[in-house]
Scaffold this motif. Structure first.
Motif, PDB file in Angstrom:
ATOM      1  N   CYS A   1       5.615  -2.231   3.597  1.00  0.00           N
ATOM      2  CA  CYS A   1       5.654  -1.187   3.350  1.00  0.00           C
ATOM      3  C   CYS A   1       5.403   0.348   4.365  1.00  0.00           C
ATOM      4  CB  CYS A   1       6.735  -0.818   2.227  1.00  0.00           C
ATOM      5  SG  CYS A   1       7.015   1.281   1.905  1.00  0.00           S
TER       6      CYS A   1
ATOM      7  N   CYS B   1       3.529   5.315  -1.846  1.00  0.00           N
ATOM      8  CA  CYS B   1       3.663   6.116  -3.703  1.00  0.00           C
ATOM      9  C   CYS B   1       2.461   5.319  -4.478  1.00  0.00           C
ATOM     10  CB  CYS B   1       4.783   5.419  -3.676  1.00  0.00           C
ATOM     11  SG  CYS B   1       6.643   5.675  -2.826  1.00  0.00           S
TER      12      CYS B   1
ATOM     13  N   TYR C   1       1.685   5.658  -7.388  1.00  0.00           N
ATOM     14  CA  TYR C   1       2.112   4.323  -8.164  1.00  0.00           C
ATOM     15  C   TYR C   1       2.165   2.902  -7.869  1.00  0.00           C
ATOM     16  CZ  TYR C   1       7.062   4.760  -7.060  1.00  0.00           C
ATOM     17  OH  TYR C   1       8.002   4.755  -6.580  1.00  0.00           O
TER      18      TYR C   1
ATOM     19  N   SER D   1       2.252  -2.108  -2.663  1.00  0.00           N
ATOM     20  CA  SER D   1       2.308  -2.754  -1.986  1.00  0.00           C
ATOM     21  C   SER D   1       1.771  -2.712  -0.750  1.00  0.00           C
ATOM     22  CB  SER D   1       4.327  -2.220  -1.725  1.00  0.00           C
ATOM     23  OG  SER D   1       3.959  -2.894  -0.554  1.00  0.00           O
TER      24      SER D   1
ATOM     25  N   ASP E   1      10.282  -4.177   0.478  1.00  0.00           N
ATOM     26  CA  ASP E   1      10.090  -3.097  -0.165  1.00  0.00           C
ATOM     27  C   ASP E   1      10.668  -2.360   1.025  1.00  0.00           C
ATOM     28  OD1 ASP E   1       8.448  -3.874  -2.029  1.00  0.00           O
ATOM     29  OD2 ASP E   1       6.276  -4.243  -0.474  1.00  0.00           O
TER      30      ASP E   1
ATOM     31  N   HIS F   1      15.963   3.064   0.397  1.00  0.00           N
ATOM     32  CA  HIS F   1      15.408   4.347   0.489  1.00  0.00           C
ATOM     33  C   HIS F   1      16.062   5.712   1.356  1.00  0.00           C
ATOM     34  CE1 HIS F   1      10.803   2.383   1.503  1.00  0.00           C
ATOM     35  NE2 HIS F   1      10.758   3.527   1.130  1.00  0.00           N
TER      36      HIS F   1
HETATM   37  S1  SF4 Z   1       7.565  -0.080  -1.998  1.00  0.00           S
HETATM   38 FE1  SF4 Z   1       8.803   1.475  -2.677  1.00  0.00          FE
HETATM   39  S2  SF4 Z   1       7.129   2.301  -4.646  1.00  0.00           S
HETATM   40 FE2  SF4 Z   1       6.362   1.093  -3.145  1.00  0.00          FE
HETATM   41  S3  SF4 Z   1       5.145   2.679  -1.346  1.00  0.00           S
HETATM   42 FE3  SF4 Z   1       7.149   1.610  -0.609  1.00  0.00          FE
HETATM   43  S4  SF4 Z   1       8.389   2.969  -0.603  1.00  0.00           S
HETATM   44 FE4  SF4 Z   1       7.116   3.175  -2.394  1.00  0.00          FE
END
Ligand code: SF4
Length: 456
Positions: free
Chosen positions: A221, A225, A227, A230, A266, A299
């Motif tokens: 990705c 983010c 949290y 990825s 993702d 997204h």
């Molecule tokens: S996979 Fe989703 S939650 Fe994780 S960084 Fe990418 S956009 Fe953000």
């Protein structure tokens, strides 16, 4: 004779689990690659709801299945681990019985190695149990543990799992470390030198029955983010040739009559015009009458009218949007990926394309460090008001993420000492009347969803 490997997708031990197009995609990719490298691959999927040996287990309720291949797993209540004894919820082992698992192990030819995957860090009890039983049956076969838990918590996995080797590589599908281990343990093994990304196809044909196929149009990705792990699990954002992805869909559809496809991407819609739209247009052109699903949130800023129309025409049945929160300050902390206006526009585009409210879900984060119940309640109301169904997405603290340190600091549990405390069901980063608060928010979600469906 070809050397044999046993691949295992272990049980889930948790307070809740649901098959929302959940398949061990990394393990199935690995199975495809091992077959190409000359192995006989024997797959044991502990979460197999069609497992033939479960027919003989008359005393366990058959799992209820729902639309599009989703539904419940086999389930048996088990005692809670002592660390979770104060949690006021039942704890279960999801999947086939240990007896069926042991019989399945014995039905395989004696393996040269046993490979076990792992997913959520707090599901490790299922991993340990599978390793323990596999070693009972085949004490001489080296057991190699990989997957997400092994990658995120390698120290814990090496110390406690009982595996002979732990592959803690972010490259899940064919880590160099795994090829080296196999070479060391299986003298006549020659790994395929030139393996392309996303090929060979994941070995869904090794499952007892293919209810649906999970697809990857890209891995990784481009966002970060705070949290999410990825970036740690897939350090490189790689896209797949869209027409090659189309060929895979044709392969499963024509060869195995598969109708339902779930994207595991993702970031499915990023740079859509040169990527996923090319695939979607090909699906429309071929008039295939397939169904697509995206359990991972899409997204919001990537959804314009053209994309919404294409998603609808292609046969997308369930859209999930990563709303996270409507609280401006919290949005800023999470990277401010969209404005309210952009969210509302995205929903309007989807509705205009033909999607109904019951097809558009908004993921609402709950349990973030510092987040209040009121902030979640406002987001739930907002998601409903804009014409989507709110879905609560409970925060799980994950090592190697930006938010981890903050989570460790505020949690009422010692997150570092035991991955069991990462479990999102215990809402580890909230305190006070946690379960009462969560239960009020869940009722609110139910009310809004009922109301939205009534007036749709
Ligand atoms: S996979 Fe989703 S939650 Fe994780 S960084 Fe990418 S956009 Fe953000």
């Amino acid at each position: 004779m070809k050397p044999t490997v046993i691949l295992i997708n272990p049980w889930v031990y948790d307070f809740a689990a649901y098959d929302l197009w959940a398949k061990p995609l990394g393990l199935l990719y690995l199975a495809g690659r091992l077959r190409k490298s000359g192995f006989t691959v024997h797959l044991i999927d502990c979460l197999d709801i069609h497992h033939p040996l479960m027919k003989e287990t008359g005393n366990i309720k058959k799992p209820v299945r729902r639309r599009y291949g989703t539904g419940k797993f086999w389930k048996q209540n088990v005692p809670k681990p002592p660390q979770l004894s104060t949690i006021p919820r039942a704890y279960s082992r999801y999947g086939i019985t240990p007896q069926a698992f042991t019989r399945a192990l014995k039905q395989a030819r004696k393996p040269e190695a046993i490979l076990i995957t792992s997913l959520m860090t707090y599901w490790y009890p299922g991993v340990f149990e599978a390793i323990h039983l596999a070693k009972d049956v085949y004490p001489d076969a080296p057991v190699i543990l990989g997957g997400i838990y092994a990658t995120l918590c390698p120290g814990h996995a090496s110390t406690y799992s009982g595996a002979d080797f732990v592959v803690s590589s972010p490259r899940q599908f064919w880590p160099g470390e795994l090829a080296r281990l196999l070479k060391e343990n299986i003298p006549d093994f020659t790994p395929e030198e030139k393996l392309e990304a996303f090929l060979p196809y994941p070995a869904f044909d090794l499952l007892t029955k293919i209810d649906y196929v999970c697809l990857l149009g890209s891995s990784g990705c481009p966002f970060r983010c705070p949290y999410c792990a990825s970036h740690y699990l897939h350090p490189h954002y790689t896209k797949r040739e869209p027409l090659e992805l189309f060929e895979e869909v044709i392969f499963w559809h024509r060869g195995y009559n598969v109708i339902d496809f779930a994207f595991y991407d993702d970031a499915l819609l990023v740079h859509a015009d040169t990527h996923i739209c090319v695939f979607l247009e090909e699906v429309v052109r071929n008039n295939l009458n397939l169904r697509f699903h995206c359990p991972n949130g899409l997204h919001i800023t990537c959804i314009d009218q053209e994309i919404a129309d294409l998603l609808y025409k292609t046969g997308f049945k369930s859209i999930r949007l990563g709303l996270e929160t409507s609280d401006t300050e919290l949005q800023r902390r999470l990277g401010k990926k969209f404005s309210e206006e952009e969210f509302e526009q995205a929903v309007a585009h989807l509705k205009r394309a033909g999607f109904t409210t019951d097809q558009i879900g908004s993921y609402v984060l709950i349990g973030l460090p510092g987040q209040t119940g009121d902030q979640v309640a406002e987001t739930i109301t907002y998601a409903g008001r804009i014409g989507t169904l709110p879905y609560l997405s409970e925060y799980s603290p994950i090592p190697h993420t930006e938010m981890w340190k903050e989570a460790v600091a505020v949690s009422r549990f010692d997150l570092v000492s035991d991955p069991l405390f990462h479990n999102n069901s215990i809402i580890p980063c909230w305190d006070g009347e946690v379960f009462e608060k969560a239960s009020r928010l869940k009722s609110m979600v139910q009310d809004i969803r009922r109301e939205a469906l009534r007036s749709d």
